[in-house]
Design a protein around this motif. Structure first.
Motif, PDB file in Angstrom:
ATOM      1  N   TYR A  95      13.458  13.853 -14.612  1.00 36.71           N
ATOM      2  CA  TYR A  95      14.701  13.262 -15.110  1.00 36.71           C
ATOM      3  C   TYR A  95      14.673  13.216 -16.630  1.00 36.71           C
ATOM      4  N   PHE A  96      15.706  13.765 -17.266  1.00 33.59           N
ATOM      5  CA  PHE A  96      15.665  13.969 -18.703  1.00 33.59           C
ATOM      6  C   PHE A  96      15.775  12.666 -19.488  1.00 33.59           C
ATOM      7  N   GLY A  97      16.417  11.661 -18.905  1.00 31.93           N
ATOM      8  CA  GLY A  97      16.525  10.383 -19.592  1.00 31.93           C
ATOM      9  C   GLY A  97      15.201   9.665 -19.736  1.00 31.93           C
ATOM     10  N   TRP A 155      10.383  14.527  -5.727  1.00 30.28           N
ATOM     11  CA  TRP A 155      11.093  13.810  -6.790  1.00 30.28           C
ATOM     12  C   TRP A 155      11.763  14.782  -7.771  1.00 30.28           C
ATOM     13  N   ARG A 156      11.656  16.079  -7.487  1.00 30.41           N
ATOM     14  CA  ARG A 156      12.139  17.133  -8.388  1.00 30.41           C
ATOM     15  C   ARG A 156      11.404  17.097  -9.725  1.00 30.41           C
ATOM     16  N   HIS A 175      11.488  10.823  -1.690  1.00 32.00           N
ATOM     17  CA  HIS A 175      10.830  10.059  -2.743  1.00 32.00           C
ATOM     18  C   HIS A 175       9.722   9.221  -2.113  1.00 32.00           C
ATOM     19  N   SER A 176       8.491   9.633  -2.357  1.00 38.40           N
ATOM     20  CA  SER A 176       7.327   8.958  -1.793  1.00 38.40           C
ATOM     21  C   SER A 176       6.624   8.141  -2.866  1.00 38.40           C
ATOM     22  N   GLY A 179       0.812  -1.201   0.000  1.00 37.74           N
ATOM     23  CA  GLY A 179       0.000   0.000   0.000  1.00 37.74           C
ATOM     24  C   GLY A 179       0.851   1.259   0.000  1.00 37.74           C
ATOM     25  N   TYR A 180       0.194   2.391   0.171  1.00 46.13           N
ATOM     26  CA  TYR A 180       0.899   3.672   0.152  1.00 46.13           C
ATOM     27  C   TYR A 180       1.449   4.023   1.528  1.00 46.13           C
ATOM     28  N   GLY A 181       2.448   4.895   1.518  1.00 45.94           N
ATOM     29  CA  GLY A 181       3.062   5.346   2.758  1.00 45.94           C
ATOM     30  C   GLY A 181       4.560   5.133   2.808  1.00 45.94           C
ATOM     31  N   TYR A 182       5.117   4.423   1.820  1.00 43.28           N
ATOM     32  CA  TYR A 182       6.564   4.167   1.790  1.00 43.28           C
ATOM     33  C   TYR A 182       7.277   5.369   1.158  1.00 43.28           C
ATOM     34  N   GLU A 183       8.409   5.750   1.725  1.00 43.19           N
ATOM     35  CA  GLU A 183       9.195   6.839   1.158  1.00 43.19           C
ATOM     36  C   GLU A 183      10.674   6.641   1.468  1.00 43.19           C
ATOM     37  N   VAL A 184      11.488   7.267   0.655  1.00 44.85           N
ATOM     38  CA  VAL A 184      12.943   7.214   0.819  1.00 44.85           C
ATOM     39  C   VAL A 184      13.447   8.645   0.951  1.00 44.85           C
TER      40      VAL A 184
END
Length: 389
Positions: free
Chosen positions: A334-336, A264-265, A82-83, A69-74
């Motif tokens: 991210y440009f790539g 995440w920019r 980063h969510s 589920g949701y709620g994980y982030e780095v």
């Protein structure tokens, strides 16, 4: 060819599976070539093609949503967060559903969803192109979509194939006057990717244009007005519902999703960051060659869109392709990842598809076959290298 009010029944049998069979078989062959090439390339580099397709980059995030589920982030050392709230829920919902009713893991369920969705997307692209330009153009459009340089993403546990399938069939429903279907599919597309706004815009523009035409020509008969109005109401519900839920979940209100993307920019800056990225390439050699290639690539996209306009593509297709392209090029992400973000913009392929359809079958087959080999090799090289973020 631009009537949006009256369902247009093709003079031949409609987009039944038999009519679409050559396109689908050709698509499956191209994808099989890409997967075999990836397997051989990966074996030579002692890497797992299965892991490359199902357990790296965004596919890991989708799998975590499906499992936990949701709620994980780095939290990164530079302060970025980063969510997994950045990832829309339809793909992980489907992964969870398939994992529940089959012996597959969530990651393998993602591959199955992608495989089925890519075939549905190919069929939808065929249906749209066939309806506008005829069967040969439809087949060529599908094969061109299959042989795109980053076409291997269509076989990954990513959401591009699922989104393209929903978008293509929504556009086909608009073209054939099935307004409620168009609105429902647009809503589901909005639950798949942020760019679902492009499908919503296409449905809205088509419906408004239909209302205007109906007012100017009262004698015309078409779909009941309430169906078009209801389609306009249904179309944005998926994206709006998820964005509002994220805002409530984070406690940051209706704009909470923008904060998640900022972690995440990611954002929309009108293309400023991308222009700076391209400009920086020209400060040294040989990176200037990459910068030149990027300029040529953007120029090609603009040229294709201009041709679409000059060929008088139906308005919903022009709006959809324009919004997808604009969001892909003008985002600060991210440009790539920009080439894969452009995968759903299949109406841009209709001009070259129409040109190929006018060639002899043998010539178009040689062209598409050669490009398919190059695409397969590039896809294997790309996934074993930097790959999509």
């Amino acid at each position: 060819m631009t009537d949006l009010e009256t369902p247009v029944a093709p003079s031949r049998a409609g987009p039944a599976w038999r009519r679409a069979a050559p396109a689908l078989l050709g698509y499956a062959a191209v994808r099989a070539l890409g997967l075999v090439t990836l397997a051989v390339w990966s074996a030579a580099r002692d890497k797992s093609p299965h892991q490359l397709l199902s357990a790296r980059w965004d596919s890991l995030w989708y799998t975590r949503v499906a499992e936990l589920g949701y709620g994980y982030e780095v939290r990164l050392p530079n302060g970025d967060v980063h969510s997994n709230l950045a990832f829309f829920p339809l793909l992980p919902w489907l992964e969870r559903a398939f994992a529940a009713v089959t012996p597959l893991s969530h990651a393998d369920a993602g591959l199955l969803v992608s495989a089925l969705a890519s075939l549905a997307a190919a069929w939808g692209i065929f249906a749209v192109a066939d309806h506008v330009y005829g069967r040969r153009a439809g087949i060529c459009a599908v094969l061109l979509w299959a042989v795109l340089p980053v076409g291997i993403v269509q076989s990954m546990a990513y959401s591009e194939s699922l989104f393209t399938a929903l978008a293509a069939w929504s556009l086909y429903a608009v073209r054939t006057g099935r307004w409620l279907t168009a609105g429902l599919l647009a809503s589901l597309a909005g639950l798949t990717r942020p760019v679902g706004a492009a499908v919503v815009a296409a449905v809205w523009v088509a419906a408004i244009s239909s209302f205007v035409r109906e007012r100017s020509v009262p004698a015309r008969t078409g779909a009941p007005s309430w169906r078009r109005a209801l389609a306009m109401l249904i179309a944005p519900l998926g994206a709006a519902g998820y964005v509002l839920w994220v805002g409530r979940h984070t406690g940051k209100g209706p704009l909470g999703y923008l904060d998640v993307q900022a972690g995440w920019r990611n954002g929309f800056d009108g293309g400023y960051a991308f222009a700076r990225f391209v400009g920086d390439k020209f400060t040294s050699f040989p990176s200037a060659l990459a910068g030149l290639a990027l300029v040529i690539g953007v120029g090609l996209l603009v040229w294709l869109y201009v041709i679409c306009v000059r060929q008088r593509q139906p308005l919903p297709l022009l709006v959809y392709a324009g919004v997808v392209t604009l969001l892909a090029l003008c985002a600060s992400s991210y440009f790539g990842s920009k080439p894969r973000l452009l995968l759903p913009a299949f109406p841009l392929l209709l001009p070259p598809a129409l040109a190929l359809a006018r060639l002899r079958t043998s010539r178009s087959a040689w062209v598409l076959g050669g490009v398919a080999v190059v695409s397969a090799v590039y896809g294997a090289f790309w996934l074993n290298g930097s790959g999509p973020p």
